[in-house]
Motif scaffolding. Structure first.
Motif, PDB file in Angstrom:
ATOM      1  N   UNK A   1       0.891  -1.347   0.133  1.00 31.26           N
ATOM      2  CA  UNK A   1      -0.254   0.370  -0.177  1.00 31.26           C
ATOM      3  C   UNK A   1       0.665   0.828   0.061  1.00 31.26           C
TER       4      UNK A   1
ATOM      5  N   UNK B   1       4.408   1.929  -0.405  1.00 26.25           N
ATOM      6  CA  UNK B   1       5.561   1.975  -1.281  1.00 26.25           C
ATOM      7  C   UNK B   1       5.216   1.460  -2.608  1.00 26.25           C
ATOM      8  N   UNK B   2       4.323   0.523  -2.716  1.00 24.63           N
ATOM      9  CA  UNK B   2       4.236  -0.314  -4.414  1.00 24.63           C
ATOM     10  C   UNK B   2       3.162   1.025  -4.547  1.00 24.63           C
ATOM     11  N   UNK B   3       1.507   1.440  -4.087  1.00 25.44           N
ATOM     12  CA  UNK B   3       0.245   2.153  -4.805  1.00 25.44           C
ATOM     13  C   UNK B   3       0.552   3.371  -4.590  1.00 25.44           C
ATOM     14  N   UNK B   4       1.070   3.353  -3.146  1.00 25.35           N
ATOM     15  CA  UNK B   4       1.350   4.796  -2.631  1.00 25.35           C
ATOM     16  C   UNK B   4       2.390   5.081  -2.981  1.00 25.35           C
ATOM     17  N   UNK B   5       3.419   5.374  -4.049  1.00 23.24           N
ATOM     18  CA  UNK B   5       5.049   5.241  -3.412  1.00 23.24           C
ATOM     19  C   UNK B   5       5.116   6.976  -2.271  1.00 23.24           C
TER      20      UNK B   5
END
Lengths: 313, 513
Positions: free
Chosen positions: A159, A161-165
């Motif tokens: 959530x 780091x990937x989707x909401x960096x």
């Protein structure tokens, strides 16, 4: 109170001595040939050549008797010389203390976060047992207790780091890198703190002196925190003392998921590789830290709880 | 409030994504221009950390070599052919001695020149450590300077593959100053395209370009190597954009990184075989019919493609597609009735079922899965196998002493050198030091005996092929699957996955826009 704490502190060296004997003997009682494991740690597919194993035993004094090995290790350890790692051949202190520093920061931050999140949640949910807030806190705390760290950690990475960096996925060294591991490690103690605080506060609020306090018109918030929250704090303080030692060396999963170079991972690798100087030193440090934390927690409990204080005196 | 709907959508997407499952792909690299970015910094999530303090006499030598720090006298690939590196040429001056001519003009990262004295110091050190690496163990290696530009390397017995041995990452040549400490220091002591500027335990290392590299100016200005032991964490780091390259991802995650979403995804066969070892020093596997029955009972294609979900290549024999002499053929189909008939001939059947212990270990994640699948396949032919998973180190003495029945083992067949002679000798000859199958065949020993005097790669590889066929005919254990190595890069060029795990950061590796 100070006499009680002094007695505990004076007993600590004896505890450490007994722990040192166990720590020294237990890895050797596991039935694993240390020389063979060290060879495997250095060269993963090495064949167990008897000459090579003999050379390793000679190099690290493993051919001496157990008593000689123990006394040699202890005599050096008490003056701060923890020896050299069997695997890296470099001083143990150079491996241990950086990892200890990381784990101390991680553990302390997680416990502070757990207290900051768990205690108010428990106190507020105790205000109206069965109410909407109470049900929400109870459900969240059950989820916190039941969710394994590797699941929570991975979801948080996905959530945040990937989707909401917003945060880095792995690593250690900056505040941003510490956020997700600390939250993951704090989830379980926070959930327990919330449950414990709620139970203690509900119990305290039903006591006669609290009923009297309310009848005198004391503000509800003051009643809640002065009589309920304060009592709950003593239990949470004891719990934190217990958690501290466990999390210090036992946060292996969080360390693996977030690639944090802490004590848990070092200890795990050292146990697998039979890197005995590192295993012994790390466990001794953990026992010492857990002992000090336990005494500190008891001090805090005595300071917060007049009943315990008078009993101790 | 401006932006609020967008934030809500993103949070919603995040939560939906988490709910869909941890392995779901929620992001991807944006397609780039493909143009090389000059002097870029690259970050890599590496599989193995330097647990032995970057000691080049240990497996950490592979980390040092992959980072582009160290080099050996000779280079080699999976084709088993030695190529020039720090040495430009070599000749066998007598059966026990080889002469290596050093590459002129090479300097170590500390500025000192590569000369015969430096090479002699490096090789003498690695040959003399208490636990010598496999490439040089037991061969009595000595090195002396021979003039201003060459060294002579001798062994106690004739060694036809000495140049290949000196291609091992463990025989890295570091500057003389490195050997003032034990283990040798790797900061500024290599000859490779990158020099180590800082190490942070087993967490990370930072490297900068070595401008004096003999192989040309490296394209990258610097590299950060993050050691991330968890495969899922490496995949998430790549997906999050924290790293540009991630080694060894879980099969399910690796499939998500495709060229169409901007990634360079490579999978290559590794020189490693997961085999079922059968103890031939005692019944029931002393009887070749029982061994053949076990071989026929196992569906190796199903093991690779179903049990391991395609993450391994079904094995038809000991050597697989990773090496030039390995079999490219699919394994034979299982023959349940044939297996039952052989077992019946050996005296086993419904009234007298064969019951065996099947041991393995959990250090390699695929082994317990394979053991369970094999157990089911054996049950279909009437063999009851009891699985025992235990620590390998504790079990090894029993294996070497023949105190076991059936054991599932993962083993590299190259032993640091792209030549299978050492494996064939140690694992399958009558005097082999690691002969877990307890196989002893004078005919097999005679077959591999010429390896002791054959230096021609083609001739050696012909012997390897015949030896593997002989092992197959004698049903010496059952090669089940060959493992694979993979890696994924995002906006990089010059990146290849080395099945021998020696190269990664090269002068040609670069980031693209």
């Amino acid at each position: 109170m100070s006499a009680v704490l002094a007695r505990r502190l004076l007993a600590l060296p004896a505890v450490l001595f007994l722990a040192s004997v166990l720590i020294f003997l237990l890895p050797r009682a596991a039935g694993v040939d240390t020389a063979r494991a060290v060879l495997r740690s250095r060269l993963g597919e090495a064949e167990p050549d008897p000459d090579v194993l003999a050379a390793i035993r000679l190099e690290f004094g493993l051919d001496a008797s157990l008593a000689e090995q123990y006394l040699l290790w202890l005599s050096h350890a008490v003056v701060g010389d923890l020896g050299n790692s069997f695997v890296t051949r470099t001083p143990v202190s150079g491996l241990l203390f950086p990892a200890l520093g990381v784990s101390l920061v991680l553990t302390a931050a997680a416990l502070v976060l757990a207290a900051v999140a768990g205690i108010p949640a428990g106190v507020w949910s105790a205000r109206r047992p069965g109410g909407r807030l109470d049900r929400a806190v109870t459900a969240t705390s059950v989820l916190g207790v039941a969710t394994p760290e590797f699941v929570l950690g991975t979801v948080l990475v996905l959530v945040f780091a990937v989707v909401l960096p917003l945060l880095p996925a792995t690593g250690w060294g900056s505040v941003a890198q510490a956020v997700l591991p600390v939250i993951t490690l704090a989830a379980f103690p926070a959930a327990l703190a919330a449950q414990l605080t709620r139970a203690e506060t509900v119990d305290a609020l039903a006591r006669p002196h609290v009923v009297v306090a309310r009848s005198k018109g004391i503000a509800e918030r003051a009643v809640l925190w002065r009589h309920g929250g304060r009592l709950a704090l003593t239990s949470v303080a004891s719990l934190s003392g217990l958690f501290f030692g466990g999390l210090l060396g036992g946060a292996v999963v969080v360390e693996v998921v977030f690639a944090v170079p802490g004590l848990g991972g070092l200890l795990y690798d050292s146990v697998v590789g039979q890197d005995l100087p590192v295993v012994q030193s790390a466990l001794l440090v953990i026992v010492a830290a857990a002992g000090v934390a336990s005494i500190a927690a008891e001090g805090l409990q005595l300071a917060l709880d007049p009943v315990s204080r008078s009993a101790a005196v | 409030m401006p932006g609020a709907p967008s934030t809500r959508r993103r949070i919603g997407l995040a939560l939906a994504c988490a709910a869909l499952g941890l392995a779901t792909a929620c992001g991807g690299a944006e397609a780039g221009s493909g143009v090389v970015v000059p002097d870029a910094q690259l970050t890599i999530a590496m599989q193995f950390s330097p647990d032995a303090g970057y000691a080049v006499d240990t497996d950490d030598a592979f980390v040092v070599s992959q980072l582009g720090v160290s080099e050996s006298l000779v280079a080699s690939g999976a084709d088993g052919i030695a190529r020039p590196s720090l040495a430009t040429a070599w000749t066998q001056t007598d059966p026990r001695t080889w002469r290596f001519t050093l590459r002129p003009g090479v300097r170590f990262q500390d500025g000192t020149p590569l000369n015969p004295a430096a090479v002699v110091k490096a090789l003498t050190w690695v040959a003399g450590v208490s636990a010598p690496p496999r490439a040089v163990k037991g061969i009595g290696l000595t090195a002396v300077a021979d003039g201003a530009d060459a060294v002579k390397v001798s062994t106690t017995a004739p060694d036809p593959i000495l140049p290949l041995r000196l291609s091992s990452a463990n025989t890295a040549i570091l500057a003389p100053a490195a050997y003032a400490s034990n283990p040798p220091r790797i900061q500024d002591t290599g000859t490779g395209p990158m020099r180590v500027t800082a190490t942070n335990g087993t967490q990370s290392a930072t490297l900068a370009r070595f401008d004096g590299y003999w192989g040309g100016r490296p394209q990258l200005a610097g590299v950060t190597a993050n050691y991330v032991s968890d495969p899922a964490a490496r995949a998430l780091s790549l997906r999050a954009g924290d790293v540009d390259i991630a080694q060894e991802l879980p099969e399910s995650a690796a499939l998500e990184f495709t060229e169409s979403n901007g990634y360079v995804n490579q999978t290559v066969a590794a020189p490693r075989t997961d085999s079922l070892m059968l103890n031939q020093s005692a019944p029931p596997f002393r009887d070749v019919r029982v061994r053949q029955a076990i071989t026929k009972a196992i569906d190796r294609t199903a093991l690779g493609e179903q049990a391991l979900a395609g993450s391994a290549v079904p094995a038809s024999e000991l050597f697989g597609p990773a090496v030039a002499w390995g079999s490219q053929e699919p394994p034979p189909a299982p023959d349940v009735e044939g297996a039952k008939a052989l077992l019946a001939q050996a005296g086993f059947g419904p009234q007298n079922p064969l019951r065996v212990d099947l041991g393995t270990y959990a250090n390699r994640a695929e082994l317990p899965t394979l053991a369970t699948a094999v157990q089911g396949m054996l049950r279909a032919v009437g063999v009851e196998a009891t699985i025992q998973v235990a620590d390998y180190d504790a079990k090894e003495p029993d294996l070497l002493a023949g105190r076991y029945q059936m054991y599932l083992l993962s083993r590299s067949y190259l032993l640091d050198v792209p030549d299978a002679g050492a494996t064939l000798s140690s694992d399958y000859s009558c005097q082999g030091s690691y002969n877990i199958n307890r196989y002893c065949s004078p005919a097999f020993d005679a077959l591999i005996a010429p390896l002791g005097a054959t230096s021609d790669p083609a001739a050696r590889q012909e012997i390897f092929t015949r030896a593997a066929a002989r092992l197959d005919a004698d049903a010496v254990g059952v090669p089940l699957v060959h493992t694979q190595a993979n890696g994924v890069g995002s906006k990089v060029t010059g990146y290849t996955v080395d099945p021998l795990a020696k190269t990664l950061v090269t002068a040609g590796l670069a980031k693209t826009g």
